[in-house]
Design an enzyme around this catalytic site. Structure first.
Site, PDB file in Angstrom:
ATOM      1  N   GLU A 180       5.525  21.876  83.296  1.00  0.00           N
ATOM      2  CA  GLU A 180       6.981  21.937  83.483  1.00  0.00           C
ATOM      3  C   GLU A 180       7.502  23.364  83.337  1.00  0.00           C
ATOM      4  OE1 GLU A 180       8.269  17.415  82.118  1.00  0.00           O
ATOM      5  OE2 GLU A 180       8.549  19.074  80.694  1.00  0.00           O
TER       6      GLU A 180
ATOM      7  N   GLU B 228       4.231  12.489  85.873  1.00  0.00           N
ATOM      8  CA  GLU B 228       4.642  11.769  84.670  1.00  0.00           C
ATOM      9  C   GLU B 228       5.702  10.749  85.065  1.00  0.00           C
ATOM     10  OE1 GLU B 228       5.872  14.313  81.461  1.00  0.00           O
ATOM     11  OE2 GLU B 228       4.216  15.737  81.766  1.00  0.00           O
TER      12      GLU B 228
END
Length: 664
Positions: free
Chosen positions: A145, A306
C-alpha cells in the site's frame, strides 16, 4: 498452469510450525489456490544486518506447494527492523511539524534516504535471487500500500535535497523556478535551488504553486522507490509477475504512473472498513467507483490483493458482515473487472495492531460461518472465472480522473465541503443508481471511446487538454464541464488572459463573469419548470451565441441567470454545470444527458441491486448483485443463460447471479 482466481493473505510466521499443515489442508479444502506472504517480515528474513534467514519462508512455500497452493512474495520494505533503525535513526521520517515519527508501527521510513535504499537493494536482490526460479512462486508485490501512512511525510534533509534536485531537473534555473512559483509574493524568491525548503508547517498560508510541485515530487519519489525494486526483481524473476496493492482513490502517488512498472494492478477492498463514515449499504456507489477507477489505471483486468473476509478493526471495529455479504462483496469486485480475489486474512491475528482485523478463521483457528460461506462461493464461482477470464466492462460513459486536479483542490478546496474526488463520485453515483456502467479515464486517455464524457472540476488546464476536449465534442461527443474549469495553468497560476473557462468558452458557449461561494447556503434553480436545490458554488455566466439554458437560478441576487447550459459544437454538444447539483437535480440532469446521447441502462434500476457487464468478443456476462438483506426482483433480459443463481429476476438476501448473453 490453470489460471488462478482465489487466494488468501497468509502469515505463517505468526503461528507455531505445527499449525501450518492444518492451515494448508483447510485452504486446499476451501479452494484456495495462492497466498501472499512476507510483506511485513523483514526481521524474520534478515534478523541481523547481512545475515539472511529464508528457511522458514522456504518451508512454508514448499508445504503449500504440496497442496497445490502457489505463493506471491511481498518485499517487506514497509517495515524496517529495529536493529536498522537503532543503527541509522535518520531512516525515520519527519512530519511537517518537524517531529520524528518513531518505530513501532509500519512505514516508519523515509523513502528517499540513501542508506535505507541500500538496505532495500541488498534484501530485494537476495530475495529475487533466491525465489526468482522457485516453481511455487508466481509473482511479487513490492512493499505494501505505497503511500499509506505517508500522507504528510517525509520532510527530512534527504527529502529536501531530493526535492531540490527534482526542481532543478524540471526548471533548470532558479529564475525559472521563481517565475513558475510566483515567489515575488511575500518575498519568497530563491537565489539558488539549495535554498528551497521541504514544506514544513508555516506561520500562515502556503504557496500553492510550491505545494503542487511538492505533491508531484512525493508521487514521483514513490514511483522511483518502486522502480528500484521492480528492476531488481525482473532481473532474477523473469517468469514471475509484479503487481502492487492500490487503495482506490488514495492520492499520495499517481497510480497511473505507478502502474507503468507493473504487469497488472491490484487493490485492497474493505466495504465494511471501520474507518468509513457510513455503512456499506450507504457506500455501494463508492465501492463500485473504487473498483472502476482501479480498473482504469491500466485499462485491463486487475486483482484484489486484500478482500474483506470478516470484521475490520484496529482500536475500534466495524460491523460484522451478514450471511452472504462477504460473497456479494467479492462478486462486486469480479463484476467490475477483477480476475482474481485474494482474501485478507487467513486467520485473525492474536497479537499486534491488527488483533481485531478478522480473517476467514477466528482467533481459535477453527472454521466457522465465514469459512463455509467463502468455501461455497469459491467452489461455485471458480469454474466460471476460467470462462470469463480477461473479459472487461465496456462502458459508453467515461469520467475523467486526474491526480493533479486532486492535488490542486487539496491545496485550495475553495469551500469546506468541496473535494475533487467527492465531486467525481457524486456524478458517478447518479450513473451507478441508473445501472449505467462507467469507466474512469486519465487526461492522457482515449476520450473518443465514450458517447458521454464527464469532466468535473477541470481546475488546472493546458492548451493540449483544451484542444483534446474541443476535438472530442467536434467529433460528436457529449462533454460535461463544471464550475472551476480552466481556472489555473499547470503551475497553479490563475489564468488572466480571458474570462473563465478560458479557451473552453468556445466549446462550452459561456463565459463566467463572477461566482459565489455558497457558504452555509443553498440556491434554488428551475429545470423544466420544476424547482430544485443546488449548493457549494454558483457561476454567474454570460451566454455566447447558440447556447441554450437548461437550468436557471431562482434565488439569490442572480435569480433568472443561467446555471446549467447546453451548447452545440461541431457534431457534439457541451454541457456546462455552474453549480453542484443536489441529488434530485443531479438525477434529472443525468437523465437529460443520457437521453440526448442515447445511452441506456443495463436494466431498469432496483434499489439495493447492482448490475454490471463484463464482455469479450463473443459474449457478455451480466452480474446482478443484491446488496440488501431483503428479497429483490428485477427485470431479467431476454435470451440469457443462467451461469450462477437460482431464478433470474428473483434475488434472495445478498444473492448474486451471473447471466450469459450472446452478442449479435
Amino acid at each position: 498452469m490453470k489460471e488462478l482466481h482465489f487466494g488468501v493473505d497468509y502469515y505463517p510466521e505468526h503461528w507455531e510450525r505445527e499449525r501450518w499443515d492444518r492451515d494448508a489442508l483447510l485452504m486446499q479444502e476451501m479452494g484456495i489456490q495462492m497466498v501472499r506472504m512476507a510483506e511485513f517480515s523483514w526481521h524474520k528474513l534478515e534478523p541481523r544486518e547481512g545475515s539472511y534467514d529464508f528457511g522458514w519462508l522456504d518451508e512454508a512455500i514448499a508445504l503449500l506447494g504440496k497442496y497445490g497452493i502457489y505463493t506471491i512474495v511481498g518485499t517487506p520494505t514497509a517495515a524496517p527492523p529495529a536493529w536498522m533503525i537503532n543503527k541509522h535513526p535518520e531512516i525515520l521520517p519527519i512530519d511537517r511539524e518537524g517531529r520524528v515519527r518513531g518505530f513501532g508501527g509500519r512505514h516508519h521510513d523515509c523513502q528517499s534516504n540513501p542508506v535505507y535504499r541500500e538496505y532495500i537493494r541488498k534484501l530485494v536482490t537476495k530475495m529475487a535471487q533466491h525465489y526468482g526460479e522457485n516453481p511455487y512462486v508466481i509473482g511479487w508485490q513490492p512493499d505494501n500500500e505505497l503511500g499509506n501512512s505517508h500522507q504528510e511525510l517525509c520532510t527530512c534533509a534527504s527529502c529536501r535535497s531530493r526535492f531540490q534536485d527534482w526542481l532543478q531537473k524540471k526548471y533548470g534555473t532558479a529564475e525559472e523556478l521563481n517565475r513558475a512559483w510566483g515567489t515575488s509574493f511575500w518575498s519568497q524568491e530563491y537565489n539558488d535551488f539549495s535554498e528551497v525548503y521541504a514544506p514544513r508547517l508555516t506561520v500562515t498560508g502556503e504557496n500553492p504553486s510550491a505545494m503542487l510541485d511538492w505533491k508531484r515530487f512525493c508521487s514521483d519519489l514513490i514511483v522511483d522507490f518502486t522502480r528500484e525494486q521492480t528492476e531488481i526483481i525482473r532481473k532474477y524473476a523473469k517468469n514471475q509477475f509484479i503487481t502492487h496493492n492500490y487503495m482506490g482513490f488514495a492520492d499520495k502517488v499517481d497510480y497511473y504512473k505507478l502502474g507503468e512498472l507493473l504487469d497488472f494492478v491490484s487493490h485492497d477492498q474493505y466495504p465494511g472498513g471501520f474507518y468509513l463514515p457510513r455503512t456499506p449499504h450507504e457506500e455501494n456507489h463508492v465501492l463500485a467507483a473504487t473498483l472502476d477507477v482501479v480498473r482504469s489505471y491500466k485499462n485491463q483486468p486487475f486483482w484484489i490483493m486484500e478482500q474483506q473476509s470478516g470484521i475490520t478493526g484496529w482500536e475500534i471495529m466495524g460491523r460484522a458482515p451478514e450471511p452472504g455479504q462477504l460473497s456479494a462483496w467479492a462478486m462486486q469486485s469480479i463484476a467490475h473487472g477483477a480476475d482474481a480475489v485474494v482474501f485478507f486474512r487467513w486467520r485473525t491475528c492474536a497479537m499486534g495492531t491488527e488483533q481485531y482485523w478478522h480473517g476467514i478463521l477466528p482467533h481459535s483457528g477453527n472454521p466457522g460461518r465465514r469459512y463455509r460461506e467463502l468455501q461455497d462461493f469459491i467452489q461455485e464461482v471458480d469454474p466460471l472465472m476460467d470462462y470469463m477470464h480477461g473479459s472487461m466492462p465496456r462502458p459508453e460513459v467515461g469520467i475523467v480522473f486526474s491526480f493533479e486536479q486532486e492535488y490542486a483542490f487539496r491545496i485550495q478546496p475553495h469551500h469546506k465541503d468541496l473535494s475533487y474526488t467527492g465531486q467525481v463520485q457524486k456524478y458517478y453515483r447518479a450513473l451507478y443508481e441508473k445501472n449505467i456502467p462507467v469507466d474512469f479515464v486519465s487526461e492522457e486517455g482515449d476520450f473518443k471511446k465514450y458517447k458521454i464524457l464527464l469532466a468535473p472540476l477541470q481546475y488546472l488546464m493546458s492548451p493540449e487538454l483544451e484542444e483534446k476536449y474541443m476535438d472530442y465534442v467536434r467529433q460528436g461527443g457529449h462533454l460535461l464541464l463544471t464550475m472551476r474549469t480552466g481556472v489555473k495553468d499547470r503551475n497553479n497560476f490563475c489564468m488572466t488572459e480571458r474570462e473563465l473557462p478560458g479557451r473552453l468558452s468556445e466549446v462550452a458557449g459561456i463565459e463566467v463573469l463572477e461566482y459565489d461561494c455558497l457558504r452555509n447556503a443553498e440556491v434554488e434553480v428551475l429545470f423544466h419548470g420544476r424547482k430544485f436545490l443546488a449548493n457549494i458554488w454558483s457561476d454567474l455566466m454570460r451566454l455566447l451565441p447558440g447556447t441554450k439554458v437548461l437550468v436557471a437560478y431562482a434565488s439569490e441576487f442572480y435569480a433568472g441567470e443561467p446555471c446549467i447550459t447546453a451548447h452545440p459544437y461541431g457534431d457534439g454538444i457541451c454541457y456546462y454545470v455552474g453549480t453542484e447539483p443536489g441529488e434530485a437535480l443531479m438525477e434529472a440532469l443525468v437523465d437529460e444527458i443520457l437521453s440526448r446521447a442515447e445511452v441506456n441502462s443495463i436494466l431498469p434500476p432496483v434499489q439495493g441491486v447492482e448490475c454490471m457487464f463484463r464482455e469479450n468478443d463473443r459474449e457478455r456476462f451480466l452480474f446482478v448483485i443484491n446488496h440488501s438483506g431483503q428479497e429483490k426482483c428485477y427485470e431479467a433480459p431476454q435470451g440469457y443463460q443462467m451461469l450462477k443463481g437460482v431464478q433470474a429476476g428473483c434475488l434472495g438476501a445478498y444473492e448474486t447471479q451471473i447471466l450469459k448473453i450472446g452478442k449479435s
